[in-house]
Design a protein around this motif. Structure first.
Motif, mmCIF file in Angstrom:
data_model
loop_
_atom_site.group_PDB
_atom_site.id
_atom_site.type_symbol
_atom_site.label_atom_id
_atom_site.label_comp_id
_atom_site.label_asym_id
_atom_site.label_seq_id
_atom_site.Cartn_x
_atom_site.Cartn_y
_atom_site.Cartn_z
ATOM 1 N N LEU A 166 54.382 39.918 49.827
ATOM 2 C CA LEU A 166 54.797 40.168 48.445
ATOM 3 C C LEU A 166 54.131 41.426 47.898
ATOM 4 N N ALA A 167 52.835 41.580 48.181
ATOM 5 C CA ALA A 167 52.122 42.763 47.694
ATOM 6 C C ALA A 167 52.715 44.029 48.279
ATOM 7 N N LEU A 168 53.087 43.986 49.542
ATOM 8 C CA LEU A 168 53.682 45.150 50.183
ATOM 9 C C LEU A 168 55.031 45.488 49.560
ATOM 10 N N LEU A 169 55.861 44.488 49.327
ATOM 11 C CA LEU A 169 57.172 44.727 48.725
ATOM 12 C C LEU A 169 57.056 45.257 47.312
ATOM 13 N N ALA A 170 56.040 44.794 46.579
ATOM 14 C CA ALA A 170 55.856 45.261 45.209
ATOM 15 C C ALA A 170 55.412 46.711 45.165
ATOM 16 N N ARG A 171 54.857 47.219 46.261
ATOM 17 C CA ARG A 171 54.368 48.597 46.299
ATOM 18 C C ARG A 171 55.419 49.597 46.756
ATOM 19 N N SER A 209 51.358 39.922 38.595
ATOM 20 C CA SER A 209 50.144 39.432 37.937
ATOM 21 C C SER A 209 49.643 38.129 38.527
ATOM 22 N N HIS A 210 50.537 37.352 39.140
ATOM 23 C CA HIS A 210 50.175 36.021 39.647
ATOM 24 C C HIS A 210 50.623 35.872 41.104
ATOM 25 N N MET A 211 50.365 36.898 41.894
ATOM 26 C CA MET A 211 50.926 36.951 43.242
ATOM 27 C C MET A 211 50.451 35.807 44.128
ATOM 28 N N ASP A 212 49.174 35.472 44.055
ATOM 29 C CA ASP A 212 48.667 34.384 44.888
ATOM 30 C C ASP A 212 49.294 33.046 44.487
ATOM 31 N N GLY A 213 49.474 32.831 43.185
ATOM 32 C CA GLY A 213 50.106 31.591 42.728
ATOM 33 C C GLY A 213 51.560 31.508 43.166
ATOM 34 N N VAL A 214 52.283 32.631 43.076
ATOM 35 C CA VAL A 214 53.670 32.665 43.532
ATOM 36 C C VAL A 214 53.720 32.404 45.036
ATOM 37 N N ALA A 215 52.792 32.976 45.795
ATOM 38 C CA ALA A 215 52.757 32.779 47.243
ATOM 39 C C ALA A 215 52.532 31.301 47.584
ATOM 40 N N GLU A 216 51.655 30.640 46.853
ATOM 41 C CA GLU A 216 51.411 29.217 47.117
ATOM 42 C C GLU A 216 52.667 28.396 46.844
#
Length: 506
Positions: free
Chosen positions: A419-424, A482-489
């Motif tokens: 997700l972090a990669l796609l957001a970048r 802003s809540h990437m880890d929560g979305v990933a979970e």
């Protein structure tokens, strides 16, 4: 009311400098100080940062007064001044970037019958931010953030002193040029706001501050021609890209005030980022506030294979994630897709998604741009951008000779990294996205623990070779970043629930 969240401030003098940074931000809001000073603040995709952006006008006096005001008002974790400058040393070309390791206020001095005797003031850059700049601007990967026409050559980055005063220098043969050469011999560029900015940051105490400038002319009498050729906006775009690369590589420290998500005195430090992950307590905090909205209408996910994307097929069991813009009412230009095919490789290598040693193939046509390790058809790991705006990433699951492993303890981390990669990705962000997630092929995948590898037995999935969770909800890009880890979970929970669902023959 100012939105809470970890914050940095970027200051500019000119409208074109403001716009160069502005294009990187999403979910923008405008705030006004009680004395009339205005900032626009937005999210920086792929990071936890809120970036407050202000246009101050020219000159050190403006810069000093308004830097002090904005710093006291917003209490950011760091201050950046981003803009253009003139080169006063050989070795700098138009479009190159200078990160100021020191800023001279060159106009201080004493004039008597013996001539002018300089009495300079100088301020060093924040060591923390200077080191971040050295590390993250060392190679050309930062140019992935440039949001203007692609430069014909990769801009060079120099970390050197600059000189700042309230004079527009457009001549190489005059008393000021002589003064700069003799008294400020290590300065490589000249501009008009850095001294006021640096002075205000110094007086503020423990605040990290950094000036980043793009070279728009050579202070040699040819400024008018350089400006007419469009070098100012191009240089501003390069400076903005360098600043964004530095900010992206920083995360708020654990000392940030948790109750308000604002840095407090003595704790407004930063730390380097990359693919970093929160502690359990931080993840719980990040998962709060995500608003999942039901999908209205139809969301079409272009999966890697069966029909639309058969060329993306993979032999290893790969986790795939797709971000689909909602509503899907705009298209990426075909010529932009052609540029993206190479930019995906640069971003993938810079982030560690692709290793420096493995071969990566890129392709582009009128529908998609793709970069994949091992070739597009084999596609062990890959990135794709579709003309519809869909962003996709896939990566093999942990595996041994018994097949791929879905480990509930590891899966959220892998999803968060993708997700972090796609957001970048260097694209304009949609307001909202729908998220599709799956494993393909899944016939040899089992739920297990990575720590047990290599295994001697496994119980693979027996429902076919496709495991997909189609999106039925959307969320804003702001909530995602802003809540990437929560979305990933949450995505991991949905994928595991689908994997565990008993097979009923339908």
């Amino acid at each position: 009311m100012i939105r809470p969240g970890p914050r940095v401030v970027v200051l500019t003098a000119l409208q074109l400098e403001f716009q160069a940074v502005h294009t990187h931000l999403t979910d923008l809001e405008s705030y006004e100080h009680e004395m009339g000073t205005r900032v626009e603040e937005g999210a920086l995709p792929g990071t936890p940062w809120r970036v407050a952006l202000a246009e101050l006008g020219e000159g050190n006096t403006n810069a000093a007064a308004l830097t002090e005001r904005i710093n006291s008002w917003l209490k950011p974790a760091a201050l950046f001044f981003v803009g253009v400058a003139g080169a006063i040393k050989d070795g700098l070309e138009l479009g190159d970037v200078v990160v100021a390791t020191k800023t001279y206020a060159y106009q201080g001095g004493k004039l008597d019958p013996d001539g002018f005797m300089a009495r300079p003031s100088a301020w060093d850059a924040s060591h923390w931010l200077e080191q971040a700049a050295r590390h993250n601007l060392r190679s050309g990967e930062w140019t992935i953030h440039i949001r203007s026409r692609r430069p014909q050559r990769t801009p060079a980055v120099q970390l050197k002193p600059i000189a700042a005063g309230d004079v527009v220098l457009n001549s190489a043969d005059n008393p000021l040029s002589d003064q700069l050469r003799h008294t400020y011999n290590d300065a490589v560029a000249i501009e008009m706001e850095g001294a006021g900015f640096a002075r205000a940051a110094h007086l503020a105490g423990r605040i990290d501050a950094l000036t980043i400038r793009g070279i728009s002319d050579k202070a040699d009498g040819q400024k008018h021609a350089a400006d007419a050729a469009g070098n100012q906006p191009q240089a501003a775009a390069h400076a903005a890209a360098a600043a964004i690369a530095v900010i992206t590589a920083l995360t708020p420290s654990t000392g940030t005030a948790a109750s308000e998500h604002l840095p407090t005195t003595g704790s407004n430090r930063l730390k380097p980022a990359g693919f970093s992950h929160s502690t359990g307590a931080q993840t719980a905090a990040h998962s709060q506030g995500v608003r999942w909205e039901p999908v209205t209408g139809t969301v079409t996910v272009d999966w890697r294979r069966t029909g639309n994307n058969s060329a993306f097929g993979a032999s290893l069991a790969a986790l795939e994630i797709h971000l689909v813009p909602v509503p899907s009412d705009s298209r990426i230009e075909v010529r932009r897709l052609a540029q993206l095919s190479e930019e995906l490789i640069v971003l993938g290598r810079a982030s560690g998604f692709f290793t420096s040693a493995e071969p990566v193939a890129s392709t582009a046509d009128d529908q998609r741009a793709t970069a994949a390790a091992g070739g597009v058809r084999q596609a062990a790991s890959g990135l794709a951008v579709l003309r519809t705006g869909q962003r996709s990433a896939w990566q093999p699951l942990p595996h041994d000779n018994m097949g791929g492993i879905l480990d509930p303890a590891v899966l959220p981390q892998q999803i968060s990294e993708l997700l972090a990669l796609l957001a970048r990705l260097p694209l304009s962000d949609p307001r909202s996205v729908a998220l599709g997630i799956g494993v393909d092929p899944a016939m040899t995948v089992s739920e297990d623990q990575v720590s047990r590898m290599p295994r001697t037995k496994a119980q693979p999935w027996a429902r076919g070779d496709l495991l997909r969770v189609h999106p039925d909800e959307t969320l804003t890009m702001t909530d995602l970043t802003s809540h990437m880890d929560g979305v990933a979970e949450e995505l991991a929970a949905r994928l595991l629930t689908s994997f565990r669902r008993p097979y009923n023959g339908f």
